[in-house]
Design an enzyme around this catalytic site. Structure first.
Site, PDB file in Angstrom:
ATOM      1  N   LYS A  15      18.194 -22.083  20.114  1.00 56.25           N
ATOM      2  CA  LYS A  15      18.545 -22.243  18.698  1.00 56.25           C
ATOM      3  C   LYS A  15      20.016 -21.925  18.439  1.00 56.25           C
ATOM      4  CE  LYS A  15      15.672 -19.320  16.809  1.00 56.25           C
ATOM      5  NZ  LYS A  15      15.028 -18.770  18.020  1.00 56.25           N
ATOM      6  N   ARG A  90      11.423 -16.057   9.650  1.00 55.28           N
ATOM      7  CA  ARG A  90      10.613 -15.727  10.830  1.00 55.28           C
ATOM      8  C   ARG A  90       9.232 -15.222  10.436  1.00 55.28           C
ATOM      9  NH1 ARG A  90      15.278 -14.580  14.548  1.00 55.28           N
ATOM     10  NH2 ARG A  90      14.506 -13.893  16.556  1.00 55.28           N
ATOM     11  N   ARG A 129      20.307 -14.406  30.617  1.00 57.82           N
ATOM     12  CA  ARG A 129      21.267 -14.746  29.570  1.00 57.82           C
ATOM     13  C   ARG A 129      22.332 -13.662  29.389  1.00 57.82           C
ATOM     14  NH1 ARG A 129      19.343 -16.466  23.572  1.00 57.82           N
ATOM     15  NH2 ARG A 129      19.024 -14.257  23.115  1.00 57.82           N
ATOM     16  N   ARG A 162      22.392  -8.643  26.234  1.00 62.52           N
ATOM     17  CA  ARG A 162      21.851  -8.035  25.021  1.00 62.52           C
ATOM     18  C   ARG A 162      20.752  -7.059  25.377  1.00 62.52           C
ATOM     19  NH1 ARG A 162      20.565 -12.940  20.945  1.00 62.52           N
ATOM     20  NH2 ARG A 162      18.766 -11.584  20.600  1.00 62.52           N
ATOM     21  N   ARG A 173       9.218  -9.822  22.374  1.00 64.22           N
ATOM     22  CA  ARG A 173       9.791 -10.777  21.411  1.00 64.22           C
ATOM     23  C   ARG A 173       8.984 -12.072  21.386  1.00 64.22           C
ATOM     24  NH1 ARG A 173      15.563 -11.289  23.466  1.00 64.22           N
ATOM     25  NH2 ARG A 173      15.951 -12.680  21.724  1.00 64.22           N
TER      26      ARG A 173
END
Ligand code: AMP
Length: 218
Positions: A15, A90, A129, A162, A173
């Site tokens: 996203k 969300r 990531r 992160r 998550r």
């Protein structure tokens, strides 16, 4: 009428990457709720301090805080032409609040591209990531490595992992997405706004399909 687009999809679907490309192409403000929370965390504002625990655990920040933050953001001058929303709404409560907010601003959601990626791919993507400190540009150690290890190709800032991309939190998550956010797919389907896009394709193909969906929505 103002153009508001909601980009939906699980964490790791791409996203953020797509939102940056599309907002730039269409000249729309890119509103990433996650980025705003991270900026507040870095600056240790009151909002950042309140959000920190939830974020680090991979849970959602409470609706009241999140909705107020987005309402404030959408009322700024750079959103006069509309906005591309990335990571908000969300929850059902956030989606209802957004409809109300946009009505007051004289607009509505035009289309909801939903980027779909199977859970096992998400886990691999999020685990590899790395994000840049300056602007949140995203790289992947295997699929999209930076030219120089640890350095952002775009702005030269340091790359970091992160806190919530660490493996224990990633699973949480994805669970939270399934339980609280995935029901929005039906919510927007019922309003004829949802367009599903296969997020396992190459980045530029995903961008093209999202742009086509936006163009078709008029
Ligand atoms: P993201 O960068 O979109 O993955 O967001 C990172 C984290 O920020 C999430 O795991 C949540 O803790 C928080 N967050 C971002 N957007 C929202 C939202 N719309 N509602 C609640 N929490 C959010």
């Amino acid at each position: 009428m103002r153009t508001y687009i909601v980009l939906l999809g699980p964490p790791g679907a791409g996203k953020g990457t797509q939102a940056k490309l599309i907002a730039e192409k269409l000249g729309l403000a890119h509103i990433s709720s996650g980025d705003i929370f991270r900026e507040n965390l870095k600056a240790q504002t009151e909002l950042g301090q309140k959000a920190q625990g939830y974020m680090n655990r991979g849970e959602l920040v409470p609706d009241d805080l999140t909705i107020a933050m987005i309402q404030d953001r959408l009322s700024r001058p750079d959103c006069e032409g509309g906005a591309l929303l990335d990571g908000f709404p969300r929850t059902a409560e956030q989606a209802n609040a957004l409809s109300k907010m946009l009505l007051e601003l004289g607009g509505k959601v035009k289309v909801v591209p939903c980027i779909l990626v199977p859970a096992e791919v998400l886990i691999e993507r999020l685990g590899g990531r790395w994000s840049c400190r300056a602007a949140g540009h995203v790289f992947h150690i295997k699929y999209n490595p930076p030219k120089v290890a640890g350095v952002c190709d775009m702005d030269g800032s340091e790359l970091y992992q992160r806190e919530d991309d660490k493996s224990e939190t990633v699973a949480r998550r994805i669970q939270v997405y399934e339980a609280q956010t995935a029901p929005l797919i039906d919510f927007y389907k019922k309003q004829n706004l949802l367009v599903e896009v296969d997020g396992t394709q190459e980045i530029h193909l995903v961008t093209e399909q999202i742009l086509a969906a936006i163009a078709k929505a008029g």
